[in-house]
Write a protein that holds these residues in place. Structure first.
Motif, PDB file in Angstrom:
ATOM      1  N   VAL A  67       0.842  -1.199   0.000  1.00  0.00           N
ATOM      2  CA  VAL A  67       0.000   0.000   0.000  1.00  0.00           C
ATOM      3  C   VAL A  67       0.879   1.252   0.000  1.00  0.00           C
ATOM      4  O   VAL A  67       0.602   2.217  -0.729  1.00  0.00           O
ATOM      5  CB  VAL A  67      -0.973  -0.007   1.195  1.00  0.00           C
ATOM      6  N   MET A  68       1.950   1.256   0.765  1.00  0.00           N
ATOM      7  CA  MET A  68       2.833   2.420   0.811  1.00  0.00           C
ATOM      8  C   MET A  68       3.529   2.625  -0.542  1.00  0.00           C
ATOM      9  O   MET A  68       3.706   3.767  -0.987  1.00  0.00           O
ATOM     10  CB  MET A  68       3.856   2.273   1.942  1.00  0.00           C
ATOM     11  N   LYS A  69       3.881   1.535  -1.211  1.00  0.00           N
ATOM     12  CA  LYS A  69       4.473   1.624  -2.552  1.00  0.00           C
ATOM     13  C   LYS A  69       3.454   2.199  -3.533  1.00  0.00           C
ATOM     14  O   LYS A  69       3.779   3.056  -4.359  1.00  0.00           O
ATOM     15  CB  LYS A  69       4.957   0.253  -3.019  1.00  0.00           C
ATOM     16  N   LEU A  70       2.206   1.726  -3.442  1.00  0.00           N
ATOM     17  CA  LEU A  70       1.151   2.251  -4.309  1.00  0.00           C
ATOM     18  C   LEU A  70       0.937   3.734  -4.048  1.00  0.00           C
ATOM     19  O   LEU A  70       0.739   4.512  -4.983  1.00  0.00           O
ATOM     20  CB  LEU A  70      -0.155   1.477  -4.112  1.00  0.00           C
ATOM     21  N   LYS A  71       0.976   4.139  -2.793  1.00  0.00           N
ATOM     22  CA  LYS A  71       0.813   5.565  -2.451  1.00  0.00           C
ATOM     23  C   LYS A  71       1.857   6.396  -3.180  1.00  0.00           C
ATOM     24  O   LYS A  71       1.543   7.426  -3.772  1.00  0.00           O
ATOM     25  CB  LYS A  71       0.905   5.765  -0.944  1.00  0.00           C
ATOM     26  N   GLU A  72       3.113   5.940  -3.177  1.00  0.00           N
ATOM     27  CA  GLU A  72       4.184   6.650  -3.885  1.00  0.00           C
ATOM     28  C   GLU A  72       3.912   6.697  -5.390  1.00  0.00           C
ATOM     29  O   GLU A  72       4.099   7.735  -6.021  1.00  0.00           O
ATOM     30  CB  GLU A  72       5.530   5.979  -3.626  1.00  0.00           C
ATOM     31  N   GLU A  73       3.463   5.584  -5.954  1.00  0.00           N
ATOM     32  CA  GLU A  73       3.149   5.534  -7.387  1.00  0.00           C
ATOM     33  C   GLU A  73       2.018   6.504  -7.729  1.00  0.00           C
ATOM     34  O   GLU A  73       2.067   7.192  -8.753  1.00  0.00           O
ATOM     35  CB  GLU A  73       2.756   4.119  -7.798  1.00  0.00           C
ATOM     36  N   LEU A  74       1.002   6.552  -6.880  1.00  0.00           N
ATOM     37  CA  LEU A  74      -0.128   7.450  -7.119  1.00  0.00           C
ATOM     38  C   LEU A  74       0.299   8.906  -7.006  1.00  0.00           C
ATOM     39  O   LEU A  74      -0.160   9.759  -7.783  1.00  0.00           O
ATOM     40  CB  LEU A  74      -1.267   7.154  -6.146  1.00  0.00           C
ATOM     41  N   GLU A  75       1.159   9.222  -6.060  1.00  0.00           N
ATOM     42  CA  GLU A  75       1.643  10.601  -5.914  1.00  0.00           C
ATOM     43  C   GLU A  75       2.413  11.048  -7.151  1.00  0.00           C
ATOM     44  O   GLU A  75       2.332  12.213  -7.541  1.00  0.00           O
ATOM     45  CB  GLU A  75       2.505  10.721  -4.652  1.00  0.00           C
ATOM     46  N   LYS A  76       3.130  10.118  -7.784  1.00  0.00           N
ATOM     47  CA  LYS A  76       3.857  10.450  -9.014  1.00  0.00           C
ATOM     48  C   LYS A  76       2.911  10.548 -10.209  1.00  0.00           C
ATOM     49  O   LYS A  76       3.030  11.452 -11.037  1.00  0.00           O
ATOM     50  CB  LYS A  76       4.935   9.411  -9.293  1.00  0.00           C
ATOM     51  N   ALA A  77       1.975   9.603 -10.306  1.00  0.00           N
ATOM     52  CA  ALA A  77       1.063   9.565 -11.454  1.00  0.00           C
ATOM     53  C   ALA A  77       0.000  10.668 -11.404  1.00  0.00           C
ATOM     54  O   ALA A  77      -0.465  11.128 -12.439  1.00  0.00           O
ATOM     55  CB  ALA A  77       0.386   8.199 -11.539  1.00  0.00           C
ATOM     56  N   PHE A  78      -0.385  11.069 -10.182  1.00  0.00           N
ATOM     57  CA  PHE A  78      -1.450  12.064  -9.997  1.00  0.00           C
ATOM     58  C   PHE A  78      -1.001  13.145  -9.015  1.00  0.00           C
ATOM     59  O   PHE A  78      -1.555  13.280  -7.925  1.00  0.00           O
ATOM     60  CB  PHE A  78      -2.727  11.391  -9.479  1.00  0.00           C
ATOM     61  N   PRO A  79       0.006  13.951  -9.384  1.00  0.00           N
ATOM     62  CA  PRO A  79       0.544  14.930  -8.436  1.00  0.00           C
ATOM     63  C   PRO A  79      -0.467  15.995  -8.005  1.00  0.00           C
ATOM     64  O   PRO A  79      -0.301  16.610  -6.948  1.00  0.00           O
ATOM     65  CB  PRO A  79       1.726  15.552  -9.193  1.00  0.00           C
ATOM     66  N   GLN A  80      -1.510  16.187  -8.782  1.00  0.00           N
ATOM     67  CA  GLN A  80      -2.524  17.189  -8.465  1.00  0.00           C
ATOM     68  C   GLN A  80      -3.530  16.705  -7.419  1.00  0.00           C
ATOM     69  O   GLN A  80      -4.306  17.498  -6.891  1.00  0.00           O
ATOM     70  CB  GLN A  80      -3.255  17.632  -9.737  1.00  0.00           C
TER      71      GLN A  80
END
Length: 137
Positions: A72-85
């Motif tokens: 989940v923490m890895k996904l959070k990082e991926e989402l922050e990169k993919a959807f910075p807004q």
């Protein structure tokens, strides 16, 4: 008006839920293969206005990490990169699967249907995570 989307991450399947436009109610949205999650979210966010994503944070009863927490923490990082807004938030998901199962039983879902439609459990769990998040806001 922008919606909030919730994710109940699983190793094989991932449940998704979304708010109504007024951000009052959480509704089950979809259950997808986990490997398709980022592509699904990109497509969904291109069609719908989303302001935040809430990730269910799995932990043990004592609050310690479990085997899914690093994913989940890895996904959070991926989402922050993919959807910075977008705001990416974490919400405790302890007991959500049990609550989702009880909800399906209360709604009259037969045992056979619950077994056959395990994907329903995932998206109902995501809706419970999202409703919990909404109630804290």
């Amino acid at each position: 008006m922008a919606r909030i989307l919730a994710i109940d991450l699983g190793t094989k399947r991932t449940g998704l839920a979304v708010t109504d436009p007024l951000k009052i109610l959480a509704n089950p949205l979809e259950t997808i293969e986990t490997g398709q999650l980022i592509n699904f979210l990109k497509s969904y966010c291109a069609k719908e206005e989303v302001e935040a994503i809430v990730l269910g944070l799995p932990t043990r009863l004592n609050g310690q990490d479990n085997e899914m927490t690093p994913r989940v923490m890895k996904l959070k990082e991926e989402l922050e990169k993919a959807f910075p807004q977008l705001k990416i938030a974490l919400e405790d998901e302890r007991f959500t699967s049990k609550m989702a199962m009880q909800s399906m039983i209360t709604m009259g879902s037969k045992k056979k249907d619950r077994k056959e439609k395990a994907g329903n459990l995932d998206k109902v769990s995501a809706a419970i995570i999202l409703q919990s998040y909404l109630e804290k806001q």
